[in-house]
Motif scaffolding. Structure first.
Motif, mmCIF file in Angstrom:
data_model
loop_
_atom_site.group_PDB
_atom_site.id
_atom_site.type_symbol
_atom_site.label_atom_id
_atom_site.label_comp_id
_atom_site.label_asym_id
_atom_site.label_seq_id
_atom_site.Cartn_x
_atom_site.Cartn_y
_atom_site.Cartn_z
ATOM 1 N N LYS A 45 55.514 68.931 48.717
ATOM 2 C CA LYS A 45 55.545 67.806 49.636
ATOM 3 C C LYS A 45 56.527 68.065 50.769
ATOM 4 O O LYS A 45 57.651 68.514 50.538
ATOM 5 N N LEU A 46 56.082 67.796 52.001
ATOM 6 C CA LEU A 46 56.984 67.880 53.148
ATOM 7 C C LEU A 46 57.900 66.657 53.173
ATOM 8 O O LEU A 46 57.564 65.613 52.599
ATOM 9 N N PRO A 47 59.050 66.751 53.859
ATOM 10 C CA PRO A 47 60.015 65.639 53.840
ATOM 11 C C PRO A 47 59.425 64.310 54.282
ATOM 12 O O PRO A 47 59.780 63.260 53.742
ATOM 13 N N GLY A 48 58.520 64.323 55.270
ATOM 14 C CA GLY A 48 57.986 63.069 55.790
ATOM 15 C C GLY A 48 56.697 62.616 55.146
ATOM 16 O O GLY A 48 56.136 61.588 55.540
ATOM 17 N N GLU A 49 56.207 63.379 54.161
ATOM 18 C CA GLU A 49 54.961 62.991 53.511
ATOM 19 C C GLU A 49 55.176 61.799 52.582
ATOM 20 O O GLU A 49 56.305 61.504 52.178
ATOM 21 N N SER A 50 54.081 61.154 52.234
ATOM 22 C CA SER A 50 54.144 60.005 51.348
ATOM 23 C C SER A 50 54.145 60.469 49.895
ATOM 24 O O SER A 50 53.181 61.087 49.430
ATOM 25 N N GLY A 93 51.645 60.227 60.284
ATOM 26 C CA GLY A 93 52.678 61.188 59.945
ATOM 27 C C GLY A 93 52.423 61.927 58.650
ATOM 28 O O GLY A 93 53.265 62.712 58.208
ATOM 29 N N THR A 94 51.255 61.707 58.029
ATOM 30 C CA THR A 94 50.943 62.398 56.774
ATOM 31 C C THR A 94 49.893 63.495 56.983
ATOM 32 O O THR A 94 49.373 64.048 56.016
ATOM 33 N N GLU A 96 48.995 67.346 58.710
ATOM 34 C CA GLU A 96 49.770 68.543 59.018
ATOM 35 C C GLU A 96 48.888 69.677 59.513
ATOM 36 O O GLU A 96 47.661 69.635 59.425
ATOM 37 N N GLN A 112 54.402 69.266 60.135
ATOM 38 C CA GLN A 112 54.023 67.868 59.967
ATOM 39 C C GLN A 112 53.698 67.285 61.343
ATOM 40 O O GLN A 112 54.503 67.390 62.276
ATOM 41 N N PRO A 114 52.727 64.352 64.260
ATOM 42 C CA PRO A 114 53.386 63.080 64.577
ATOM 43 C C PRO A 114 52.605 61.872 64.074
ATOM 44 O O PRO A 114 51.407 61.969 63.770
ATOM 45 N N PRO A 115 53.261 60.707 63.982
ATOM 46 C CA PRO A 115 52.611 59.491 63.481
ATOM 47 C C PRO A 115 51.405 59.050 64.316
ATOM 48 O O PRO A 115 50.583 58.270 63.840
#
Length: 207
Positions: A45-50, A93-94, A96, A112, A114-115
Motif C-alpha cells: 500500500k502506498l502512503p496515500g492509499e485507502s 487519490g487512490t 496510480e 500516486q 492526484p485526487p
C-alpha cells in the motif's frame, strides 16, 4: 516487448476478489513462448492509499511500452467492493501510475496520482518528450471528480501540474499523432483533441 492488460478481478464464491488474477501479461516477441505475468494485486500500500480498500485489490488500465526508457507503464486504481449491485466510486487519490522493467519483470516505479484523477484508464506516451497522457474517467460531484486528462513526466515519475483539463463524457482510448503532435481521446460522446507540441497541452475542442 509488448504488453496487454491482465485479466479483470474475479470474485470467489464468497464474494471476495481474487487478487492472484490481477496480472499484467508481458510477451517477449523474440521468444514467442515467453509470456510472463506480473502480479499487481498484492502491491504494498502506498502512503496515500485507502487501507479500507486494500482487500479489494486493483483495477488494471491501459499500458504502453516506452522503447527509450525500456519500461512498460500501466495505469491502476484501487477497487471498491465489486460484489454489490452499484459499487462505490473509489476515493480520489487512490489511482496510480506504475513503471515495470520487462527484462527483470519487476515493478520499478509507482506514482500516486492526484485526487483530481478518478480511475485512470486510457493512456499513451510521447516517447520523444517522455510524457504520459492519462485519461481520468470517474464522475462524482460529492468528491469533485470530473473526467479530465493529466500528464506525467516519465523521467522523474512526477505529475505535471496543468490547469484542470476536461474531457468529453465517457473517455476511454488515448491516441497520439506523433508527427503532428496531436493528442486524441476517444470518448463515448465523441473525441477530445489537444495540441501537445512544445511540451504544452492545449485543448482544441470536443468533436
Amino acid at each position: 516487448f509488448v504488453s496487454d492488460p491482465g485479466s479483470p478481478p474475479i470474485s470467489n464464491p464468497n464474494g471476495n476478489v481474487s487478487l492472484d488474477n490481477q496480472n499484467l501479461s508481458v510477451i517477449d516477441l523474440l521468444h514467442h513462448d515467453a509470456v510472463t505475468r506480473i502480479n499487481l494485486g498484492h502491491m504494498p500500500k502506498l502512503p496515500g492509499e485507502s487501507a479500507a480498500l486494500v482487500q479489494f485489490g486493483y483495477d488494471v488500465g491501459h499500458n504502453h511500452y516506452d522503447p527509450v526508457l525500456r519500461r512498460i507503464f500501466v495505469t491502476s486504481q484501487q477497487l471498491t467492493d465489486q460484489s454489490v449491485v452499484t459499487p462505490a466510486t473509489p476515493p480520489g487519490g487512490t489511482g496510480e501510475f506504475i513503471a515495470i522493467d520487462p527484462v527483470t519483470q519487476q515493478i520499478v516505479g509507482r506514482l500516486q496520482l492526484p485526487p483530481t484523477c478518478g480511475t485512470p484508464h486510457g493512456m499513451n506516451i510521447d516517447v520523444q518528450e517522455q510524457i504520459a497522457f492519462i485519461a481520468c474517467t470517474d464522475v462524482d460531484p460529492t468528491q469533485h471528480l470530473v473526467q479530465n486528462i493529466i500528464r506525467v513526466n516519465l523521467r522523474t515519475m512526477t505529475v505535471i501540474h496543468d490547469p484542470l483539463t476536461l474531457l468529453a463524457p465517457g473517455p476511454d482510448m488515448v491516441f497520439l499523432d506523433h508527427p503532428l503532435h496531436v493528442l486524441i481521446v476517444a470518448c463515448a460522446s465523441g473525441v477530445s483533441v489537444f495540441d501537445e507540441s512544445n511540451s504544452k497541452l492545449i485543448k482544441l475542442g470536443d468533436y
